[in-house]
Every structure is written in structure tokens, then in C-alpha cells.
Design a protein around this motif. Structure first.
Motif, PDB file in Angstrom:
ATOM      1  N   GLU A 110     -21.285  41.772   7.582  1.00 56.57           N
ATOM      2  CA  GLU A 110     -21.328  42.926   6.686  1.00 56.57           C
ATOM      3  C   GLU A 110     -20.548  42.649   5.405  1.00 56.57           C
ATOM      4  N   GLU A 111     -19.356  42.069   5.612  1.00 54.65           N
ATOM      5  CA  GLU A 111     -18.472  41.779   4.476  1.00 54.65           C
ATOM      6  C   GLU A 111     -19.126  40.761   3.537  1.00 54.65           C
ATOM      7  N   GLU A 112     -19.703  39.712   4.105  1.00 55.84           N
ATOM      8  CA  GLU A 112     -20.285  38.653   3.279  1.00 55.84           C
ATOM      9  C   GLU A 112     -21.502  39.160   2.488  1.00 55.84           C
ATOM     10  N   CYS A 113     -22.339  39.944   3.128  1.00 52.90           N
ATOM     11  CA  CYS A 113     -23.522  40.452   2.428  1.00 52.90           C
ATOM     12  C   CYS A 113     -23.113  41.379   1.290  1.00 52.90           C
ATOM     13  N   ALA A 114     -22.118  42.217   1.534  1.00 55.69           N
ATOM     14  CA  ALA A 114     -21.656  43.132   0.486  1.00 55.69           C
ATOM     15  C   ALA A 114     -21.010  42.332  -0.647  1.00 55.69           C
ATOM     16  N   ARG A 115     -20.227  41.310  -0.274  1.00 59.47           N
ATOM     17  CA  ARG A 115     -19.572  40.477  -1.298  1.00 59.47           C
ATOM     18  C   ARG A 115     -20.625  39.821  -2.188  1.00 59.47           C
ATOM     19  N   TYR A 116     -21.695  39.298  -1.567  1.00 57.96           N
ATOM     20  CA  TYR A 116     -22.690  38.565  -2.354  1.00 57.96           C
ATOM     21  C   TYR A 116     -23.484  39.489  -3.278  1.00 57.96           C
ATOM     22  N   GLU A 117     -23.799  40.669  -2.799  1.00 59.54           N
ATOM     23  CA  GLU A 117     -24.474  41.646  -3.667  1.00 59.54           C
ATOM     24  C   GLU A 117     -23.594  41.956  -4.875  1.00 59.54           C
ATOM     25  N   GLU A 118     -22.285  42.046  -4.625  1.00 59.52           N
ATOM     26  CA  GLU A 118     -21.347  42.354  -5.704  1.00 59.52           C
ATOM     27  C   GLU A 118     -21.260  41.184  -6.700  1.00 59.52           C
ATOM     28  N   VAL A 119     -21.334  39.956  -6.182  1.00 58.18           N
ATOM     29  CA  VAL A 119     -21.334  38.773  -7.063  1.00 58.18           C
ATOM     30  C   VAL A 119     -22.527  38.875  -8.023  1.00 58.18           C
ATOM     31  N   ILE A 120     -23.705  39.164  -7.475  1.00 62.66           N
ATOM     32  CA  ILE A 120     -24.923  39.213  -8.291  1.00 62.66           C
ATOM     33  C   ILE A 120     -24.814  40.342  -9.333  1.00 62.66           C
ATOM     34  N   ARG A 121     -24.267  41.470  -8.874  1.00 62.89           N
ATOM     35  CA  ARG A 121     -24.099  42.593  -9.805  1.00 62.89           C
ATOM     36  C   ARG A 121     -23.120  42.219 -10.926  1.00 62.89           C
ATOM     37  N   SER A 122     -22.007  41.572 -10.528  1.00 64.18           N
ATOM     38  CA  SER A 122     -20.945  41.297 -11.500  1.00 64.18           C
ATOM     39  C   SER A 122     -21.345  40.241 -12.541  1.00 64.18           C
ATOM     40  N   VAL A 123     -22.302  39.381 -12.220  1.00 68.69           N
ATOM     41  CA  VAL A 123     -22.741  38.418 -13.239  1.00 68.69           C
ATOM     42  C   VAL A 123     -23.848  39.010 -14.122  1.00 68.69           C
ATOM     43  N   GLY A 124     -24.220  40.240 -13.839  1.00 68.05           N
ATOM     44  CA  GLY A 124     -25.176  40.938 -14.690  1.00 68.05           C
ATOM     45  C   GLY A 124     -26.622  40.843 -14.213  1.00 68.05           C
ATOM     46  N   GLY A 125     -26.833  40.387 -12.976  1.00 68.22           N
ATOM     47  CA  GLY A 125     -28.201  40.293 -12.455  1.00 68.22           C
ATOM     48  C   GLY A 125     -28.839  38.967 -12.852  1.00 68.22           C
ATOM     49  N   VAL A 126     -29.976  38.692 -12.228  1.00 75.02           N
ATOM     50  CA  VAL A 126     -30.637  37.395 -12.404  1.00 75.02           C
ATOM     51  C   VAL A 126     -31.673  37.472 -13.529  1.00 75.02           C
ATOM     52  N   ASP A 127     -31.617  36.513 -14.459  1.00 78.16           N
ATOM     53  CA  ASP A 127     -32.622  36.456 -15.531  1.00 78.16           C
ATOM     54  C   ASP A 127     -33.905  35.805 -15.041  1.00 78.16           C
ATOM     55  N   LEU A 128     -33.748  34.667 -14.346  1.00 79.57           N
ATOM     56  CA  LEU A 128     -34.934  33.958 -13.845  1.00 79.57           C
ATOM     57  C   LEU A 128     -34.650  33.507 -12.422  1.00 79.57           C
ATOM     58  N   GLN A 129     -35.469  33.975 -11.501  1.00 79.98           N
ATOM     59  CA  GLN A 129     -35.303  33.603 -10.088  1.00 79.98           C
ATOM     60  C   GLN A 129     -36.370  32.590  -9.699  1.00 79.98           C
ATOM     61  N   LEU A 130     -35.931  31.432  -9.245  1.00 77.18           N
ATOM     62  CA  LEU A 130     -36.833  30.396  -8.744  1.00 77.18           C
ATOM     63  C   LEU A 130     -37.027  30.617  -7.246  1.00 77.18           C
ATOM     64  N   LEU A 131     -38.273  30.506  -6.784  1.00 75.12           N
ATOM     65  CA  LEU A 131     -38.564  30.721  -5.361  1.00 75.12           C
ATOM     66  C   LEU A 131     -39.523  29.663  -4.827  1.00 75.12           C
ATOM     67  N   GLY A 132     -39.362  29.306  -3.570  1.00 68.25           N
ATOM     68  CA  GLY A 132     -40.396  28.579  -2.845  1.00 68.25           C
ATOM     69  C   GLY A 132     -41.104  29.604  -1.964  1.00 68.25           C
ATOM     70  N   LEU A 133     -42.079  29.150  -1.208  1.00 64.15           N
ATOM     71  CA  LEU A 133     -42.813  30.051  -0.310  1.00 64.15           C
ATOM     72  C   LEU A 133     -42.904  29.391   1.059  1.00 64.15           C
ATOM     73  N   GLY A 134     -42.463  30.113   2.098  1.00 63.63           N
ATOM     74  CA  GLY A 134     -42.546  29.554   3.455  1.00 63.63           C
ATOM     75  C   GLY A 134     -43.974  29.597   3.987  1.00 63.63           C
ATOM     76  N   HIS A 135     -44.237  28.842   5.049  1.00 64.51           N
ATOM     77  CA  HIS A 135     -45.588  28.813   5.624  1.00 64.51           C
ATOM     78  C   HIS A 135     -46.039  30.188   6.101  1.00 64.51           C
ATOM     79  N   ASN A 136     -45.089  31.012   6.532  1.00 68.07           N
ATOM     80  CA  ASN A 136     -45.457  32.354   6.989  1.00 68.07           C
ATOM     81  C   ASN A 136     -45.322  33.383   5.859  1.00 68.07           C
ATOM     82  N   GLY A 137     -45.216  32.881   4.626  1.00 70.00           N
ATOM     83  CA  GLY A 137     -45.136  33.775   3.476  1.00 70.00           C
ATOM     84  C   GLY A 137     -43.732  34.259   3.178  1.00 70.00           C
ATOM     85  N   HIS A 138     -42.726  33.634   3.817  1.00 74.66           N
ATOM     86  CA  HIS A 138     -41.375  34.135   3.536  1.00 74.66           C
ATOM     87  C   HIS A 138     -40.859  33.686   2.181  1.00 74.66           C
TER      88      HIS A 138
END
Ligand code: GLP
Length: 244
Positions: A110-138
Motif C-alpha cells: 500500500e505504502e509503495e503504490c501510494a509513494r509511486y503515485e505521488e512521485v508521478i504527481r510531483s514530477v508533473g505527470g508524464v509527457d510521453l509514455q512508452l509502452l510495449g504490449l503483452g501477448h494477452n494484451g497487457h
């Protein structure tokens, strides 16, 4: 959604690296959301080459990674921390203090997930997100399910994902069973999204995610709802889609 057809993996990697370069040139202090897996390796190689040629400067860039295995130390060769250093961070002038990943060694979920969301918020959000795609669409480690997961969360990996990732470990038993992953909401909040997909074994996933119904059974299908998505895929990955 814009679909760019590349000839092969090399062409795909150059095209994707071009789009990331454009982002860094247009906004030198941008926030890049980064991904692991085999799909973006060529893209990172190309970025390193352009950096070495003096064509790219990562000095003001911040990065946040999509996901990380729970329970692997940073030094573990299969941790995503290790992957990012091996494929990108160690070869460009990005400030190590401005590179962020979920901390797989923090077992307080719980603590780690909340911390990471806060990291993303504190840097101002993501400008460009790079993604791969899993075989099951993940995407990230958002596995098929009954609902779209919202924020950063702890995921129990599906058998198929463990199977796909076991090639990197001595055996399937050694693949961690859980991971921290940005959630669908976290990913969808990025201003721009760039998906890289290669190979015939991904053709079904590409068809389902980008040409099928939007459903949590195919997590990547949610990207159809994002206003600024570019998919760069090679001919093999697009072989089941009718692009005419
Ligand atoms: C992993 C990662 C994803 C990645 C996917 C596809 O499970 N968590 O971020 O996109 O697998 O990997 P690959 O590019 O190696 O096919």
C-alpha cells in the motif's frame, strides 16, 4: 490513434526513437514514462547512438518507469532497475536522481503504490509514455481482468506472463509472482502515448487491442480512448490487421 507501419524491428526502433527525440527536443525538461521488455530495447539503443553523436541531450529529462517486480533487489539482473541502467541510463546524461521506478524491495504494498503515485504527481505527470504490449494484451503489468485497474497497484502475474518472462530467469519458479505497475488511470493520464510492438507472435494482441472492443479482458484496448496514441509496429505485428 495513429498506426505507423515499420518494415522490421530496426525500422520500428528508429521510428520510435525519432518520436522520443522529438519530445526531448521540443521539451528538454520533459517527463518520459519508460518501459522494459524486449520491444523497446532497439529504441533505447538508437537513442544512445544519437546521444553519443551529440544529437540528443537528456540533461534535463526526468523518467518514471511503468513497473517493477516485487521482491527483486535493484542489483538483480532481472530487476527493471537493472534493465534500465543496462539499456539506457548508464549510457546517456540523464540525472540518476531524476530516474524513478517503483521500489520492488518495499514489501509494504500500500505504502509503495501510494509513494509511486505521488512521485508521478510531483514530477508533473508524464509527457510521453512508452509502452510495449503483452501477448494477452497487457500494458505495464495490467493483466486481463474484470475491471480496468486505476492507479499504481500490486499485480499477481498471470501464468501466461510468467511463461513469457521465464526465458530471462533460470526457471519459471524464479520469476517473481507479483509486480508493482502503474495502473490504467496512471497510464491514461500521460499526455502522449507511444506503443512499440514487433513480431508475428504479437499480431493477435495488436488486432485485439487496437481493432477490437474496449474491454478489461484486453487491457491495451483502453488506449483506443486516449486522445494522443501512436502505435509503431512492424509488418509482422500488423499482419492480422486490415489497414487499408
Ligand atoms: C512485460 C512488461 C511489459 C512489456 C511486456 C511485453 O511483462 N511488464 O511492460 O510490455 O512484458 O514484453 P516484450 O516486449 O518482451 O514482448
Amino acid at each position: 490513434m495513429k498506426i505507423i507501419k515499420a518494415k522490421d524491428y530496426k525500422d520500428l526502433s528508429r521510428k520510435a526513437a525519432n518520436l522520443i527525440s522529438a519530445q526531448v527536443i521540443m521539451k528538454p525538461d520533459c517527463v518520459l514514462g519508460l518501459a522494459t521488455g524486449s520491444s523497446p530495447v532497439g529504441t533505447y539503443e538508437q537513442l544512445v547512438e544519437w546521444y553519443e553523436n551529440g544529437d540528443l541531450d537528456f540533461g534535463d529529462v526526468t523518467s518514471v518507469n511503468l513497473d517493477e517486480y516485487v521482491g527483486l533487489a535493484k542489483e538483480h539482473e532481472q530487476s527493471y532497475y537493472y534493465f534500465m541502467h543496462k539499456h539506457l541510463f548508464d549510457y546517456v546524461n540523464i540525472n540518476p536522481e531524476r530516474t524513478f521506478l517503483p521500489d520492488g524491495t518495499n514489501l509494504n504494498k500500500e505504502e509503495e503504490c501510494a509513494r509511486y503515485e505521488e512521485v508521478i504527481r510531483s514530477v508533473g505527470g508524464v509527457d510521453l509514455q512508452l509502452l510495449g504490449l503483452g501477448h494477452n494484451g497487457h500494458i505495464g503489468f495490467n493483466e486481463p481482468g474484470d475491471v480496468f485497474e486505476k492507479g499504481t497497484h500490486c499485480v499477481t502475474l498471470s501464468e501466461r506472463t510468467i511463461e513469457a518472462n521465464k526465458r530471462f530467469f533460470a526457471s519459471a519458479d524464479e520469476v517473481p509472482k507479483q509486480a508493482y505497475s502503474m495502473g490504467i488511470r496512471t497510464i491514461m493520464m500521460a499526455k502522449k502515448i507511444l506503443v512499440v510492438v514487433s513480431g508475428e507472435d504479437k499480431a493477435e494482441a495488436v488486432k485485439n487491442a487496437f481493432f477490437g472492443p474496449v474491454t478489461p479482458q484486453v487491457p491495451g484496448s483502453i488506449l483506443q480512448m486516449h486522445p494522443d496514441v501512436t502505435v509503431v509496429a512492424d509488418e509482422a505485428a500488423l499482419s492480422k490487421c486490415d489497414l487499408a
